[in-house]
Structure formats: C-alpha cells, structure tokens
Design an enzyme around this catalytic site. Structure first.
Site, PDB file in Angstrom:
ATOM      1  N   LEU A  26      46.789  -3.652  26.025  1.00  0.00           N
ATOM      2  CA  LEU A  26      46.774  -5.115  26.096  1.00  0.00           C
ATOM      3  C   LEU A  26      47.679  -5.726  25.036  1.00  0.00           C
ATOM      4  CD1 LEU A  26      42.977  -5.801  26.695  1.00  0.00           C
ATOM      5  CD2 LEU A  26      44.851  -6.275  28.283  1.00  0.00           C
ATOM      6  N   GLY A  29      50.193  -4.111  17.520  1.00  0.00           N
ATOM      7  CA  GLY A  29      50.555  -4.791  16.290  1.00  0.00           C
ATOM      8  C   GLY A  29      51.070  -3.815  15.271  1.00  0.00           C
ATOM      9  N   MET A  31      49.775  -2.211  12.724  1.00  0.00           N
ATOM     10  CA  MET A  31      49.005  -1.015  12.377  1.00  0.00           C
ATOM     11  C   MET A  31      47.832  -0.805  13.322  1.00  0.00           C
ATOM     12  SD  MET A  31      48.995  -1.213   8.224  1.00  0.00           S
ATOM     13  CE  MET A  31      48.265   0.412   8.084  1.00  0.00           C
ATOM     14  N   GLY A  32      47.892  -1.344  14.520  1.00  0.00           N
ATOM     15  CA  GLY A  32      46.785  -1.149  15.434  1.00  0.00           C
ATOM     16  C   GLY A  32      47.153  -1.534  16.853  1.00  0.00           C
ATOM     17  N   LYS A  48      39.528  -2.168  20.381  1.00  0.00           N
ATOM     18  CA  LYS A  48      40.417  -2.351  19.233  1.00  0.00           C
ATOM     19  C   LYS A  48      40.409  -1.086  18.397  1.00  0.00           C
ATOM     20  CE  LYS A  48      39.929  -7.356  18.614  1.00  0.00           C
ATOM     21  NZ  LYS A  48      39.648  -8.435  17.619  1.00  0.00           N
ATOM     22  N   ASP A 142      39.834 -19.065  11.570  1.00  0.00           N
ATOM     23  CA  ASP A 142      41.058 -19.089  12.373  1.00  0.00           C
ATOM     24  C   ASP A 142      40.775 -19.649  13.767  1.00  0.00           C
ATOM     25  OD1 ASP A 142      43.759 -18.775  12.824  1.00  0.00           O
ATOM     26  OD2 ASP A 142      43.570 -16.709  13.519  1.00  0.00           O
TER      27      ASP A 142
END
Length: 482
Positions: A26, A29, A31-32, A48, A142
């Site tokens: 999906l 990034g 580091m993931g 995740k 956020d």
C-alpha cells in the site's frame, strides 16, 4: 472504478506476517512499509512493518512497541482498530483495520466542498473519536484531512498511534501539514488536547471552503509564520458554522472548547434535522459516488483482484497516485537521520524567520510608540507655551488698565485741587462785592499780632485735597515699583 493503489509484492517482501497473507504494497517509506493483507476468513487488514530489510535496533523496537501499546488502548467506532501485533518479532508488525474509503483530503480535492449540515455531521463523528483518544490519555498531534477516512457509516480517525509521542513525532514541513497545526505546535511548544481541537477546527474549515483558514499567497515559511501568530483568514465561512468552528481556532489554547463540549455543540447543531447515522443522508451525490467506488474496490481486493498492473479486475480502473486510504509512513515511522536532520534544520530556519519577523514587527511598533510620544511631548510644549503667552498678555493688559485708572485718578485729583485753589482766591473779592467794608489796618503801636487763620471751611478743604494728591502719588509709585 477508483480505489487505492496496491502494488505487487517485491522480491524482498515476505509472503506472510503472522496469520496474515500479504497481497501487495500500500505504501513505502524511508524505513518501513505498509502491506495489504488478508486473514483466513477473508478480512482485509493493513499491516505496518517497522523495517522491510535490515536489523531492527533496540531503540526502534521500543518505539514500535510503544506505538502498538498506545494504538491497542483505543476501541472506538470512529477509529481504525488494531487487530493484532507482534512488536517483538524479527520483523515487527502491526495489523490494523483496512478501511476501504477515501480520505477527506481526496474527497475535497476530487468532489468539492461540503454543505454546512454535512460538515456538522462529520464534525460530530470526529469529535467523538477525539473524546475517546483523550479519555485514554492519547493526543493525536497530527489530525488533518489526510488522516480522516470516510466510509458511508461515518468518519474514521487514523494514524494516532505514535502521533502522541514526542520522540516519535516527525512533522514534515509541508503546506498540507502546517495548515492544520495549532499555533503552539508551530512554535515548538508542548501539544495538548487543545492542539487536537485546533486541528479539527482547521479541518472542518477546509471541508466547508476547500482551503486552510489562512491566506493562500504564502510559501511554506510564510504559512508557518501565520500559524505561529494565529493570523487567520476566515472570509467566506458560512454563518451556521461560525459558532462551531471559530471557537476551535482560538489562538489561546485555554479559550478552545474541550472535545466533549464540541461534541455536544455539534449534536445540538443537528437538532431538528432528520435522524440518520449514515453518510447517505448527509453527503452530496458526488461524495457518495466516490465512497461507493472505494467500497467496491475493497471488495475486489478481498478476493485478490485489482492489485498491480494487469491485475485480473476487469471492472476496476487503477489510479496512479496513492489516495490516502492508509496514511503514508512519513509521519508514523522513524525517519533516517539525514531526513530528521534536514527537517530540524528547516524547522529551525522557519523558527528563525518567524522570530526575525516578530522582532521587526516589535521594532516597528517601538518606533511608532516613540514617534507618538515625541508628538505628544511637542504638543504639550506648544500648549504650555501658548498658555504662558496668553497669561503674559493678560498680565500686560491688566497692568495697562491699572496704569490708565491711576492716571485718570491723579488727573481728577489735580483738577479738584486746582478748583479748590481758585475758589479760595475768589473769597475776598466776593466779600467786598457783598458790602462788607474791608478792615482798616490799625496803626502799629507795637509788635504786629499774627494774622488769624483763614476761615475754617476753606482751609480744611484745601488740606483734604492735598492729602488725596499725596496718597494718589504714593499709590502710583508703589504700583510702578511692583
């Protein structure tokens, strides 16, 4: 059909994580990664992972464990639930409800703004999510349109796991993030529940007008300065939304309502309208059409269709950009040191620019105050000088009048004395004319006796006149000396 982009798994991706079969990527990034996965019952989840490759450090594992623990504490209809997690696994992972729905940011961008009644309905659901988060001691930090998904049953707040942790929060300096940040967060101050309230107010404003509550002619640093000062631009906000949104955007956090109070206000604003929990009653057709397309795409994904290029999904139309169904990992995953350093430098630069602008504004106000003080002082001097001149002219006029009165009085006294002397000199002649014989001087037979004084009335009047003249002269002399 429109839906989330799901890319095929790469050679370095695992086939399963726990009991979940991975279907595709999906998002990725620094580091993931976030995978679309399915359990044995056909339920979709977003998994995740902290790292796609490499060794997980102890610090990274502790951060991820903390994120999982916080996310698992929240159980609300208006949030995405954590289904399962393995933070201690070799490749730590966390499975979250996959919500096949567009984000509010995509809906506004694609389908336009909402009417006031629909904004109120969305506000009630989002405020209820905040009530749940804050009750668990979690501050989102956020909240923005990208982090609120909208299926037809109601809004879902996502990406609140690590958002509350200071050491894990990474706020990108982008217009899309800064525009929904509270002033205290933009100044680098600690975030509170009131910070989430401000972000919700900015999000609702965006839904109603399609723009943030600030001027649109600013770059990133200019917008950051506006946010830090709470310099709002609320032109165009519908009147029926003003009393709901404006208090949330108060510059002072203490003046903002708490989420429970907001929820009560939003529910009260819906009083008298048809009761309906689903969005089909509140949302315009262009919104429900896009939401329905996402739902159909989700069903296709559940059976394995619509993944990657050339996927066996004849009814689906694959889009090229991520739609925000699952948030990008930037704000939720630990970033590389280089990116973290760059963001710190940009934040420091923005803070310096804001401080310089504030200092310039303070200096300008100080100059204006000094000029105003100088003008006031000069005006006081001019008034005092005018008053002194007026007093001097009044003294001179009074002195002139006094001198004129003294001169008139002296002239009158001189005239009176002269008149008295004339009367005295006419007295012997008057006696002769009256038939009174003049006295015959006696022959001198010895010393001549002194002459008797003049008749009493004449002498007395002459003496009075003389004293009056003397007194007038003395008074004039005294006045002149003074």
């Amino acid at each position: 059909m429109t839906g989330a982009q799901v890319d095929p798994l790469g050679s370095g991706d695992p086939a399963t994580l726990g009991r979940y079969e991975l279907l595709g990527r999906l998002a990725s990034g620094g580091m993931g990664r976030i995978y679309l996965a399915r359990d044995a019952g056909g339920h979709l989840v977003a998994v995740k992972t902290l790292l796609a490759e490499g060794v997980v450090s102890d610090v990274e594992r502790r951060r991820f464990t903390r994120e999982v623990g916080l996310a698992q504490r929240v159980d609300s209809t208006f949030t995405a639930r954590v289904r399962e997690a393995a933070p201690q696994a070799e490749r730590p992972w966390m499975a979250i409800d996959y919500i096949a729905a567009p984000s509010l940011s995509e809906l506004v961008r694609t389908a336009g703004v909402l009417p006031a009644s629909a904004v109120q309905w969305l506000a009630a659901g989002t405020a209820e999510a905040l009530v749940t988060l804050h009750r668990e001691g979690i501050i989102h930090r956020d909240l923005k349109p990208q982090n609120i998904l909208l299926p037809l049953p109601g809004p879902r707040v996502i990406d609140f796991g690590i958002s509350h942790a200071n050491d894990l929060t990474r706020t990108s300096l982008t217009l899309g993030t800064i525009a929904f940040t509270s002033p205290e967060q933009a100044r680098g101050e600690p975030s509170t529940e009131a910070s989430d309230v401000y972000s919700l107010g900015a999000t609702l404003f965006h839904l109603a007008l399609g723009r943030p509550p600030y001027r649109a002619d600013s770059d990133t640093l200019g917008l950051l300065a506006q946010v830090q000062r709470g310099q709002l631009d609320l032109d165009g906000l519908p009147k029926e939304l003003t009393n709901l949104i404006r208090p949330c955007l108060a510059a002072d956090p203490a003046e903002r309502p708490v989420p429970a109070e907001m929820l009560a206000r939003f529910r009260q604003s819906l009083a008298g309208l048809p009761v309906s929990q689903g969005g089909g009653r509140w949302l315009p057709p262009r919104w429900t059409d896009l939401i329905g397309a996402y739902e159909r795409h989700g069903r296709d994904l559940a059976r394995g269709a619509g993944i990657g290029v050339g996927a066996p999904d004849p009814g689906a139309v694959r889009i090229d950009q991520p739609t925000g169904v699952v948030p990008p990992p930037g704000p939720t995953l630990v970033l590389p040191e280089q990116r973290e350093q760059a963001e710190r430098e940009r934040a420091e630069q923005a803070a310096r620019a804001a401080r310089e602008q504030d200092q310039q504004e303070k200096a300008r106000r100080a100059r204006e105050r000094r000029r105003e003080e100088e003008r006031t002082k000069q005006q006081r001097k001019e008034r005092k000088r005018a008053q002194q001149e007026a007093e001097q002219k009044e003294r001179e006029r009074a002195g002139q009048e006094q001198r004129e009165r003294a001169e008139k009085e002296a002239a009158r006294l001189r005239a009176a004395e002269a008149s008295a002397r004339r009367r005295a000199s006419r007295t012997p002649a008057a006696s002769a004319s009256a038939g009174v014989p003049p006295r015959t001087p006696r022959p001198s037979s010895g010393p001549v006796p002194p002459r008797p004084p003049a008749p009493g009335p004449v002498r007395k009047k002459s003496s009075v006149v003389t004293w009056l003249v003397v007194l007038a002269v003395v008074a004039l002399a005294v006045w002149l000396i003074r």
